[in-house]
Design a protein around this motif. Structure first.
Motif, PDB file in Angstrom:
ATOM      1  N   ALA A  75       0.841  -1.195   0.000  1.00 19.94           N
ATOM      2  CA  ALA A  75       0.000   0.000   0.000  1.00 19.94           C
ATOM      3  C   ALA A  75       0.873   1.240   0.000  1.00 19.94           C
ATOM      4  CB  ALA A  75      -0.914  -0.012   1.218  1.00 19.94           C
ATOM      5  N   ASP A  99      -4.660  -7.225   0.567  1.00 20.76           N
ATOM      6  CA  ASP A  99      -5.593  -6.770   1.597  1.00 20.76           C
ATOM      7  C   ASP A  99      -6.215  -7.964   2.318  1.00 20.76           C
ATOM      8  OD1 ASP A  99      -7.521  -5.339   3.039  1.00 20.76           O
ATOM      9  OD2 ASP A  99      -8.961  -5.571   1.396  1.00 20.76           O
ATOM     10  N   CYS A 119      -6.027  -0.357  -0.426  1.00 19.92           N
ATOM     11  CA  CYS A 119      -4.904   0.286   0.266  1.00 19.92           C
ATOM     12  C   CYS A 119      -5.365   0.843   1.600  1.00 19.92           C
ATOM     13  CB  CYS A 119      -4.327   1.424  -0.586  1.00 19.92           C
ATOM     14  SG  CYS A 119      -3.330   0.819  -1.935  1.00 19.92           S
TER      15      CYS A 119
END
Lengths: 368, 701
Positions: A20, A82, B555
């Motif tokens: 990320a 994720d 994210c």
């Protein structure tokens, strides 16, 4: 930036969050977010002759977001990361298929799915394993259980004592994660380990209590052995010094299964260190056996084009360069036939247990 | 005033001029191969039956020659003749035409639906100069009476037969006279007439003649009551008026349909077409008989004087040379030149090298006006127009103009808002098999019939539209949402038949049409390719935007839900946009909404290249050493209220000045277009402001 204070962030989770960060930092600098992923292909593996292992090279491919060909893959990678970090936080272990379902949904305002089939999500998980240098177990992902073991060995599995000599002819189903934290080898009195390609022949040996007579462990992966089976064989080999013998069909795919057990696979070259058994031996079926054991020609199967092409590929692999192996493969090509283990039943239902294997072991008739 | 079929006029002409008694067909037919000698008719008896046929009688019988073959076409012809007259009159008087056409159903009993009715009242009103009182009856009720026949000049009507023929048709089918109101100015009185034709004598019969009060200060109104059939669709009155308005954007046209609706075709071009000059015939364009007649009619006393005075492009020196070559004395009396000598003279004339005729006798519509017309009536995304330099066939100068309107109407574009399925590369929004439409004009008059016999249509077929990114089956009209406009302006348009429906297939004409179409095609090709590129960029961008949301959400979850999501999303979207052609993509696809007249999907291309990028073209031009006219940089500068007719006029003039009939200039025009475009591709940022300005200029109050 901060996770819940109650639990410590695991190293794996930190690595996943790092993905990320790549996206965020690239966006900050108006750069195309890009992940570096080691290439899992023949072009990026080399055979370490000294160690007898297939090792992964340093070549990497870039996976960029703003590239039409890669955009979807990139998005999928982030989604899987994720889902994996969610597993870390919840401290759960799940299957590849569950990851697929967890990450699958229809993208807003469109008719497009994030994933259309599991074969899209599985390679992404492998990509993450490689690029983050983590093991699948560390990612808390398991494959389907596939493979059975029977013989004089006692495991501790979640506190249960599993004595594989008392499990009848069905044996113990090998879990996909067999790391010491998950599976403990409490006792092993066997003399060697026989890894059989086919479940049917493993059944034959188990039913005939071959393991009892020869004091060995019988292991099968039902075809190409899954990681759990390979890792377990490797542990038994390393921790209990068990020699490993491989019994496969006499065809190019059988040869390759043997080579995977021995040197590791191209796709999972990064795991060779943990899984390969460089000292494993090939007991059969060899292309010399039909003659030696007087198998009639009519139980052979004609090699098809794919077989021939695959065999020629094997001839070029670095780890098949030993003269004995070149001769072995060339002999098969010359005969134009392949033989299944099951073909031995032509002589007698128990030919494998009573004649073939005893003679092989007695004569030490195997290839290295 | 009226218009009339060519060959018809020829026949008529000879008959009325010579007044020679001519054997009528009947006696001949009544002679069934002398079976009984007793029934022989003597020459004297025959002579007694031989008499003159009046023009009007001839046309009563042969009304199909004038376009009255069936009730539907007859209704159209009536409207057409009246409107042509109105426009010709207004233009000649230098008045911007306002024309009102009204069709009403006439029924004897109860109300009849327009599609069922068979009798109509056609009223055409204009704001033209009006007609002096004495002339009204003859103009409307005498065939072959008018002002246009005896001169060589471009106009819609030619022979002075059309409107009176329409009146005659009405008289024949309904028995009703033609009613006319005309007023020549606010100070003069308005005159009301009801006239009919005396078909025997070809003379007007005045039924009613009075002064009336009329609300219009000036103009003419004609009312005809005719038998007809009203049906919409191809070759209908509605189509004809629409096409008229495309080729005549300087006309304000109001159309009251039989259903009672009012359609208005506003004026979008506020300048009258330049007055065509009258010219003398060119020696290459006359027939031998015509030469003989001219020799008789001339006012000159010497042959060389006749040649120099009665023909264009023949100087006194050249006249002498011609006489010498034909071995005739330049001092010979023209009237005495007959037989073989005249024939030698004719041959010599055809063989002598004579300059092409002057072209100020033709007034092309002009690229700007064609664009205005197409833009007004046809909804598309791309328009272009080309005026060719003048050319000559058989001694007659002519100009070919072509135009294209390409693209979907806005309502069609709005339909597939959210495509149901993700589109693969190369897959388009539903393939439609629509074919292009060809609209044809001769001297600004739409041609609706006999399309496949027309030279223009043949030129469209023989052009390889595939080269320009369109689909085209072998020997067929190209596919796609497109209208192809072709106009031929000439002092004498060669029609294939007397019914003035298709242009004849002269090589010179076909060549010019093909060249014009190719130029249009090239520009369309540029546009299509540019848009395809943009569309593919846009597809790419869509893919990215689709995934951005997902990536940002993932994210955010990875970062424990603390991410400034909106910021990351915007940053990523910015990258996506800049990596897919940026703003330019949006503009090429008309997504910025800055298209002309709030029509978000239009791009207009003129000879200067894509509009809004003309400045570049000018730079290129001046760098090539051509002195740019001082007007242009002004015009091309910041958007200013310079779009008023005055400055527009200047543009037109300057652009026309760059169009002398020299091929080299035409080529440099093209070079300019292409060099302009190549610059365009290098330029990275678009200019919405410019195209907005374009919109204003297109609107032209």
């Amino acid at each position: 930036m901060t996770t819940t204070k109650t639990k410590k962030t695991t190293p794996v989770e930190k690595k996943l969050i790092g993905l990320a960060d790549i996206v965020i930092q690239s966006a900050e600098r108006s750069k195309d977010p890009t992940f570096q992923i080691p290439i899992r292909a023949l072009s990026n593996v080399s055979f370490n002759e000294r160690k007898g292992l297939i090792e992964m090279g340093s070549k990497k491919q870039e996976r960029s977001f703003f590239n039409v060909g890669m955009a979807k893959r990139f998005m999928q990678t982030v989604l899987v990361a994720d889902a994996l970090s969610e597993l870390q936080r919840a401290d759960l272990t799940t299957s590849l298929r569950e990851i697929y379902y967890r990450t699958k949904h229809t993208i807003k305002d469109s008719h497009e799915n994030t994933f259309d089939a599991q074969d899209e999500s599985d390679p992404v998980i492998e990509d993450l394993e490689v690029s983050l240098a983590t093991l699948r177990e560390e990612l808390h992902v398991s494959a389907e259980n596939r493979g059975s073991i029977v013989g004089p060995v006692i495991f501790g599995d979640d506190g249960d004592r599993v004595d594989c000599s008392k499990l009848g002819k069905g044996g113990y189903s090998v879990p996909s994660i067999v790391e010491p934290e998950y599976l403990e080898i409490r006792r092993c009195t066997a003399d060697f380990l026989l890894l059989v390609e086919k479940g049917t022949q493993w059944n034959r040996l188990s039913e005939d209590k071959f393991w009892r007579r020869y004091n060995c462990i019988l292991l099968t992966g039902n075809g190409q052995p899954p990681r759990g089976v390979r890792r377990l064989a490797c542990r038994l080999h390393e921790e209990h010094r068990l020699p490993v013998y491989v019994l496969v069909d006499n065809d190019p795919w059988g040869y390759y299964i043997y080579s995977v057990v021995k040197q590791g696979s191209i796709n999972l070259a990064f795991e060779s260190q943990r899984m390969a058994i460089p000292k494993a031996k090939f007991v059969g079926l060899s292309s010399a056996d039909p003659e030696r054991y007087e198998l009639p020609r009519n139980v052979g199967i004609k090699l098809n084009e794919k077989d021939i092409a695959r065999a020629k590929e094997l001839l070029n692999y670095q780890w098949f360069q030993k003269p004995a192996w070149q001769a072995e493969i060339k002999r098969m090509l010359a005969s134009g036939l392949k033989y299944e283990l099951d073909a031995l039943a032509n002589k007698d239902f128990q030919y494998l247990t009573k004649k073939y294997l005893p003679r092989k072991l007695k004569e030490k008739d195997w290839l290295d | 005033m009226g218009k009339k079929k060519d060959s018809a006029s020829d026949t008529e002409d000879t008959e009325s001029k010579s007044s020679a008694p001519r054997a009528t067909p009947e006696p001949v037919a009544k002679r069934p191969a002398a079976v009984k000698p007793a029934e022989r008719v003597t020459a004297v008896e025959m002579g007694a039956r031989q008499r003159e046929i009046s023009v009007s009688e001839f046309f009563t019988k042969n009304r199909h020659l004038l376009g009255f073959d069936n009730p539907r076409k007859a209704l159209l012809t009536c409207v057409k003749e009246a409107v042509d007259n109105a426009l010709d009159a207004c233009e000649e008087a230098g008045i911007l035409p306002d024309v009102t056409v009204k069709l009403e159903v006439v029924s004897n009993g109860g109300p009849v639906a327009p599609s069922q009715a068979n009798r109509f009242r056609v009223t055409v009103t204009d704001n033209g100069p009006g007609i002096v009182r004495q002339q009204i009856p003859r103009i409307f009720a005498k065939l072959l009476y008018g002002s246009k026949f005896h001169r060589l000049r471009m106009s819609r009507g030619q022979q002075g037969i059309g409107i009176s023929a329409a009146g005659m048709y009405g008289q024949l089918t309904t028995g009703k006279p033609v009613r006319i109101i005309s007023r020549i100015g606010p100070k003069a009185a308005a005159h009301f007439f009801e006239v009919q034709i005396d078909t025997k004598k070809n003379e007007p019969l005045v039924h009613e003649n009075k002064q009336i009060d009329w609300e219009q200060p000036r103009g003419t109104q004609v009312t005809l009551e005719v038998e007809g059939k009203y049906q919409k669709g191809r070759a209908s009155v509605d189509e004809w008026l629409e096409q008229t308005s495309i080729a005549n954007p300087h006309v304000k046209l109001i159309y009251g349909t039989p259903e009672g609706e009012t359609k208005e075709y506003p004026r979008t071009y506020h300048e009258l077409p330049p007055q065509p000059r009258e010219i003398k015939p060119h020696p290459y364009g006359i027939e031998f008989g015509m030469l003989l007649k001219m020799l008789q009619d001339t006012k000159s006393h010497t042959l060389s004087g006749f040649l120099a005075a009665d023909f264009c492009r023949v100087s006194p020196q050249l006249a002498d040379e011609i006489c010498k070559a034909a071995k005739v004395s330049p001092e010979a009396k023209p009237r005495e030149l007959k037989g073989p000598v005249a024939e030698t003279l004719y041959k010599t004339l055809q063989e002598t090298k004579i300059m092409a005729p002057p072209t100020n006798c033709i007034s092309p519509i002009g690229e700007k006006a064609i664009l205005a017309g197409l833009y007004k009536q046809i909804k598309g995304e791309f328009y272009t127009a080309v005026s060719r330099p003048p050319a000559v066939y058989r001694g007659n100068p002519f100009i070919i103009e072509a135009g294209l309107a390409y693209g979907n109407r806005p309502q069609d574009q709005n339909k597939p808002q959210q495509p149901a399925m993700p589109k693969a590369e190369g897959e388009h929004e539903e393939e439609d098999s629509e074919l292009a439409r060809v609209i044809r004009y001769a001297n600004r008059v739409p041609l609706l019939y006999q399309q496949s016999a027309c030279s223009t249509f043949k030129a469209v077929l023989s052009t390889s539209w595939r080269n320009y990114g369109l689909t085209q089956s072998r020997g067929a009209i190209p596919g796609g949402p497109m209208v192809i406009f072709v106009h031929m302006a000439s002092v004498w348009v060669p029609f294939t038949s007397e019914s003035k429906e298709a242009i004849a297939d002269y090589d010179e004409i076909q060549k010019e049409i093909t060249l014009a179409l190719r130029e249009c095609g090239r520009r369309l090709g540029l546009f299509i390719r540019r848009r395809e590129r943009a569309a593919s960029e846009f597809r790419r961008r869509n893919i990215f935007e689709l995934y951005i949301e997902e990536v940002v959400e993932a994210c955010n979850r990875l970062k424990g839900g603390t991410l400034p999501k909106q910021k990351l999303k915007e940053q990523l979207q910015k990258i996506a946009t800049s990596r897919t052609g940026g703003q330019k993509t949006d503009e090429a696809l008309g997504k910025t909404g800055t298209g002309p007249e709030g029509l978000p999907h239009s791009i207009i291309v003129t000879a200067d290249g894509v509009e809004g990028e003309t400045a570049l073209a000018t730079q290129v031009e001046s760098s090539q050493g051509v002195v740019a006219s001082p007007v242009e940089p002004d015009l091309l500068g910041k958007p200013s209220p310079s779009d008023k007719p005055a400055s527009k006029g200047k543009t037109t003039k300057s652009s026309r000045a760059k169009h002398p009939p020299k091929k080299t200039t035409a080529q440099s025009d093209q070079a300019r277009l292409f060099s302009g475009d190549s610059k365009t591709t290098k330029k990275s940022s678009g200019k919405p402001a410019r195209s907005a300005k374009t919109a204003v200029s297109r609107k032209s109050k």
